[in-house]
Design an enzyme around this catalytic site. Sequence first.
Site, PDB file in Angstrom:
ATOM      1  N   ASP A 110     -30.265 -54.632  42.810  1.00 28.20           N
ATOM      2  CA  ASP A 110     -30.551 -55.918  43.397  1.00 28.20           C
ATOM      3  C   ASP A 110     -31.506 -55.680  44.544  1.00 28.20           C
ATOM      4  O   ASP A 110     -31.040 -55.069  45.412  1.00 28.20           O
ATOM      5  CB  ASP A 110     -29.388 -56.658  43.580  1.00 28.20           C
ATOM      6  N   THR A 116     -36.023 -60.895  44.165  1.00 27.77           N
ATOM      7  CA  THR A 116     -36.358 -59.988  45.386  1.00 27.77           C
ATOM      8  C   THR A 116     -36.958 -58.875  45.082  1.00 27.77           C
ATOM      9  O   THR A 116     -38.236 -58.506  45.735  1.00 27.77           O
ATOM     10  CB  THR A 116     -35.227 -59.827  45.933  1.00 27.77           C
ATOM     11  N   THR A 117     -36.823 -58.039  44.101  1.00 24.51           N
ATOM     12  CA  THR A 117     -37.503 -56.864  43.794  1.00 24.51           C
ATOM     13  C   THR A 117     -38.804 -57.143  43.475  1.00 24.51           C
ATOM     14  O   THR A 117     -39.894 -56.616  44.042  1.00 24.51           O
ATOM     15  CB  THR A 117     -36.765 -56.255  42.257  1.00 24.51           C
ATOM     16  N   ASP A 154     -26.856 -64.722  41.772  1.00 25.91           N
ATOM     17  CA  ASP A 154     -28.417 -64.655  41.302  1.00 25.91           C
ATOM     18  C   ASP A 154     -28.360 -65.701  40.254  1.00 25.91           C
ATOM     19  O   ASP A 154     -29.127 -66.636  40.320  1.00 25.91           O
ATOM     20  CB  ASP A 154     -28.772 -63.425  40.756  1.00 25.91           C
TER      21      ASP A 154
HETATM   22  P1  ADP Z   1     -36.114 -59.493  40.604  1.00 27.29           P
HETATM   23  O1  ADP Z   1     -35.062 -58.922  41.673  1.00 27.29           O
HETATM   24  O2  ADP Z   1     -37.529 -59.510  40.994  1.00 27.29           O
HETATM   25  O3  ADP Z   1     -35.536 -60.774  39.709  1.00 27.29           O
HETATM   26  P2  ADP Z   1     -35.395 -57.875  38.225  1.00 27.29           P
HETATM   27  O4  ADP Z   1     -34.868 -56.776  38.177  1.00 27.29           O
HETATM   28  O5  ADP Z   1     -34.457 -59.401  37.934  1.00 27.29           O
HETATM   29  O6  ADP Z   1     -36.050 -58.428  39.529  1.00 27.29           O
HETATM   30  O7  ADP Z   1     -36.492 -58.271  37.160  1.00 27.29           O
HETATM   31  C1  ADP Z   1     -37.171 -59.534  36.785  1.00 27.29           C
HETATM   32  C2  ADP Z   1     -38.198 -59.103  36.016  1.00 27.29           C
HETATM   33  O8  ADP Z   1     -37.815 -58.958  34.675  1.00 27.29           O
HETATM   34  C3  ADP Z   1     -39.009 -60.734  35.726  1.00 27.29           C
HETATM   35  O9  ADP Z   1     -40.343 -60.426  35.649  1.00 27.29           O
HETATM   36  C4  ADP Z   1     -38.552 -61.115  34.430  1.00 27.29           C
HETATM   37  O10 ADP Z   1     -39.604 -61.906  33.693  1.00 27.29           O
HETATM   38  C5  ADP Z   1     -38.385 -59.811  33.610  1.00 27.29           C
HETATM   39  N1  ADP Z   1     -37.537 -59.844  32.610  1.00 27.29           N
HETATM   40  C6  ADP Z   1     -36.256 -60.194  32.553  1.00 27.29           C
HETATM   41  N2  ADP Z   1     -35.673 -59.903  31.328  1.00 27.29           N
HETATM   42  C7  ADP Z   1     -36.660 -59.573  30.518  1.00 27.29           C
HETATM   43  C8  ADP Z   1     -36.838 -59.161  29.236  1.00 27.29           C
HETATM   44  N3  ADP Z   1     -35.809 -59.370  28.165  1.00 27.29           N
HETATM   45  N4  ADP Z   1     -37.931 -58.753  28.609  1.00 27.29           N
HETATM   46  C9  ADP Z   1     -38.860 -58.959  29.649  1.00 27.29           C
HETATM   47  N5  ADP Z   1     -38.907 -59.072  30.805  1.00 27.29           N
HETATM   48  C10 ADP Z   1     -37.657 -59.432  31.212  1.00 27.29           C
END
Ligand code: ADP
Length: 532
Positions: A63, A96-97, A395
């Site tokens: 996270d 956030t990432t 989240d």
């Molecule tokens: P954040 O802290 O920014 O939410 P995450 O590690 O949760 O970071 O990653 C979010 C990103 O991953 C988003 O751009 C989301 O659209 C993408 N994402 C999540 N699940 C999938 C998936 N199954 N296929 C493609 N992209 C995905």
Amino acid sequence: MAMYGIPVLVLKEGTRRTIGREALRGNIAAARALAEVLRTSLGPRGLDKMLVDSFGDVTVTNDGATIVKEMEVQHPAAKLLVEVAKAQDAEVGDGTTSAVVLAGAFLAKAEELLDQNIHPSIIIEGYTKALRESLKILSDIAYKVKPTDRESLKKVVMTTISSKYIGGNVISNKLADMTIEAALTVAEPREDGTYDFRTDDVKIEKKKGGNVIDTQLIKGIVIDKEVVHPGMPRRIEDAKIALLDAALEVEKPEITAKINITSPELIKAFLDEEANLLKEMVEKIAATGANVVICQKGIDEVAQHFLAKKGIMAVRRVKRSDLEKLERASGGKIVSSVRDLKPEDLGYAKLVEERRIGNDKMVFIEGCKNPKAVTILIRGANDMVMDEIERSLKDALNVLRNVMKAPKIVPGGGAVEIELATRLREFAAKVGGKEQLAIEAFASAIEEIPLILAESSGKDPLETLMKLRQLHSEGKKYAGIDVVTGEIRENMIEHNVIEPLLVKESMVKTAAEAAITILKIDDIIAASPVKK
Ligand code: ADP
């Protein structure tokens, strides 16, 4: 003017000053270094970071907000990025990432422009215009959903849960269903047809042991305490609950009074007196009709004994926040003195029961007067696992709240970013001049997110990016990358990778604003560190 030859000291001795391009470059380098750390954590294939604090405590997480909060960042510009993560976390609780990575990318692209001798003020102007345009484009790409439609909610929640916790599909599904049920239970309708709730209306408790799959949703409140006395009932139906924030003890005098006890009879009289007072208190409680006592402070053993004799269940040393939650849930009133307790102050629940969870006991208060009380009880083999589950649940709740409040969604998996970049480039051409370059740089920075997602899926990032750009220029505005399989999908929404519009809006906004703030700095004046 070397006329007087006397140096003028404006700054205190030992102050370090860095000015102009050197200051700017230093700041950019520091901010980019921090963003670089988070790069590999992005998306469902993102890796975890293990953080060890100065006490040796370990956190394992994926996270973004947690990672930057736990890292002890020194450089002032990097600290600004930590603020980005915190702002994004506070505003929407997710993304956030992405926000930190994006801020880093904005700065990296700005640096390329600086290399071409483009003045920071032009970059700032271009970025500001690009940000404004991005927000317009985003709301144009977004589409409406029904805020209580379980199916749409599930897709959005699965996108966030599966990117945080890789615990297999069964667990992700269960956690998703649970958070949706919890959110729908606590959400209140608003006048415009949308819904809202506070994420901490959903109480989260953790109890070590068992398996993550045993995590459960309780329609009610769970307290991490046990019933105080073995002689008390363990289960009470139709509970009438007294909520006390006073101790059921006889107040000891502040100053140790000296009592001259001259005979055994006197000791007995003294103790009897105390017992009588406690007995009176218990009788007062019983007279209101209460059959459960939840107390924030202590309960004297003698009082416990009298309560048990009356068949009243009691729990002591309950957290203030739990007592307040119980007040709302049971419709009772917290009372500070037993003397003031009245029947109408009692809360109501269909069932109060002590249950064994792992090696411990907890008290479950179910079927409360106010049906909007819910608790999620997390199980897991160790604290690290449970903490990570708690973060994903929070989240997920945030994401749900975002969609229920502003029921608009955008496609995930890089789709929204590619579409944004494509349209920003068209916009840049219209603006022209040197600002065009800055807007184009902004567009390329946004594509950093799909690039990283492609990379983490094991595909060639540039090749994937080109294919996606091609699809978007053909009007396939939901095309993105499925990170799990590495395939390109023409419609991420149909493919169930969906995000709330609010998250993406906030991501672009907080990242761009941070980059602009850093670009505006051309002078760093640092006081010499305080000597220890
Ligand atoms: P954040 O802290 O920014 O939410 P995450 O590690 O949760 O970071 O990653 C979010 C990103 O991953 C988003 O751009 C989301 O659209 C993408 N994402 C999540 N699940 C999938 C998936 N199954 N296929 C493609 N992209 C995905």
